[in-house]
Design an enzyme around this catalytic site. Structure first.
Site, mmCIF file in Angstrom:
data_model
loop_
_atom_site.group_PDB
_atom_site.id
_atom_site.type_symbol
_atom_site.label_atom_id
_atom_site.label_comp_id
_atom_site.label_asym_id
_atom_site.label_seq_id
_atom_site.Cartn_x
_atom_site.Cartn_y
_atom_site.Cartn_z
ATOM 1 N N ASP A 191 19.786 1.959 37.421
ATOM 2 C CA ASP A 191 18.963 3.171 37.426
ATOM 3 C C ASP A 191 19.786 4.325 37.991
ATOM 4 O OD1 ASP A 191 16.788 1.797 36.476
ATOM 5 O OD2 ASP A 191 15.608 1.904 38.322
ATOM 6 N N ARG B 22 19.779 4.646 28.963
ATOM 7 C CA ARG B 22 18.387 5.099 29.060
ATOM 8 C C ARG B 22 18.433 6.609 29.317
ATOM 9 N NH1 ARG B 22 15.659 2.878 34.036
ATOM 10 N NH2 ARG B 22 15.342 0.964 32.862
#
Ligand SMILES: Cc1cc2nc3c(=O)[nH]c(=O)nc-3n(C[C@H](O)[C@H](O)[C@H](O)COP(=O)(O)OP(=O)(O)OC[C@H]3O[C@@H](n4cnc5c(N)ncnc54)[C@H](O)[C@@H]3O)c2cc1C
Length: 302
Positions: A123, A174
């Site tokens: 992330d 992402r």
């Protein structure tokens, strides 16, 4: 204006009320809760990415506990044969303490996932960690860990260039707006500018799909979703070449429609004891949710 005031009040709200509202974004306190959500979404044909809640760890001992909890997620995905992958918060692995220490922790997880035939993803947190996180990703790729993906944030002005700089890795990226509050010198602050950069960045990743890039299209924004759907259709991309990703508890109907229309969809499923930071960020993002807490506090409309 009132919304902004509400957002400022979030730290003053009783934890029990934050939990009452924030729990819609969280599977629960235990891994079993994340497994339950994954199995339910699997029945509809979807997948998940599981995140152990925790971030900005300041002690090595704690980071090792976080690493072990994430390692248990990888084992669980394998044992239960879940359509899922691990998402890793680098500061939970110690990136704020010692870069090399964090690298070793993340590498251990990525290596374990690779051995078990799983993907995983790092992330992206706030901008003091952008370079360090990208360095970590590059180092892992250079060492042959091609099962690890990354997240980039359209809010940051640097992101288009960052994407260009990692295209050689055939990256699984992402692309999201970015949830952290950032200074105007380095970040777009207007919604339209963030949206237009998100589209530009997605376009760049999509142009590189034939070269091995893979976009994980992370948004609930209707304009962005329609842009992505059109891009996929116009280019004739196959469902194996991209995926949509959404957060647990957000726009579930739209998410299920994407699934029915034949796209791969992944839900971000966080679980764990350390739910407070994650929940309050979601509330700041959507003050309508904070409003529920406010009403509950003062017994309005209950
Ligand atoms: C799978 C996934 C992983 C992510 N990982 C990261 C990461 O690593 N780093 C990072 O900085 N950010 C991450 N994010 C968060 C992301 O950056 C955005 O903050 C978030 O997705 C909201 O942006 P949006 O494009 O959905 O647009 P928005 O304009 O924020 O939302 C569009 C619409 O979605 C609905 N909505 C959005 N949020 C909520 C909410 N909390 N509650 C209820 N409704 C809501 C509303 O209807 C809203 O109008 C991730 C998001 C997703 C989906």
């Amino acid at each position: 204006m009132f919304n902004q005031l509400l957002v400022k009040m979030i730290p003053l709200m009783p934890k029990s009320l934050v939990w009452a509202v924030g729990k819609r974004y969280i599977a629960g306190l235990k891994i079993e809760d994340a497994v339950k959500y994954t199995k339910a979404f699997q029945e509809l044909g979807g997948g998940t990415t599981i995140d152990v809640l925790g971030e900005f760890v300041s002690e090595k001992e704690r980071a090792i506990k976080e690493r072990d909890a994430s390692s248990f997620v990888i084992d669980t995905i394998a044992r239960e044969q879940l359509p899922s992958y691990l998402s890793i918060k680098p500061t939970a692995q110690g990136l704020g303490i010692d870069t090399e220490f964090a690298y070793e922790n993340v590498k251990m997880l990525v290596a374990q996932a690779k051995k078990m035939g799983q993907r995983c993803r790092i992330d992206m947190e706030d901008s003091p960690y952008t370079d360090k996180t990208l360095d970590l990703y590059r180092k892992l790729q250079d060492e042959g860990y091609d099962n690890v993906g990354i997240v980039l944030q359209a809010k940051l002005k640097r992101t288009y260039t960052d994407i260009q700089s990692i295209l050689k890795y055939k990256p699984n990226i992402r692309i999201c707006k970015g949830i952290y509050i950032e200074p105007a010198e380095i970040a777009y602050t207007k919604k339209e500018d963030i949206r237009s950069n998100w589209m530009k960045c997605l376009q760049l990743i999509a142009e590189n799909i034939p070269n091995g890039a893979y976009p994980a299209i992370a948004t609930h924004d209707e304009e962005q979703l329609q842009f992505a759907e059109k891009l996929i259709k116009d280019n004739g991309f196959k469902k194996e070449q991209y995926q949509f990703e959404m957060l647990l508890g957000v726009r579930e109907e739209r998410r299920n429609r994407l699934l029915k229309e034949g796209h791969n969809v992944t839900i971000y499923v966080p679980f764990g004891e350390d739910w407070y930071g994650y929940s309050t960020r979601r509330m700041k993002e959507n003050p309508e949710v904070a409003m529920h807490v406010f009403k509950a506090m003062f017994g309005i409309g209950q």
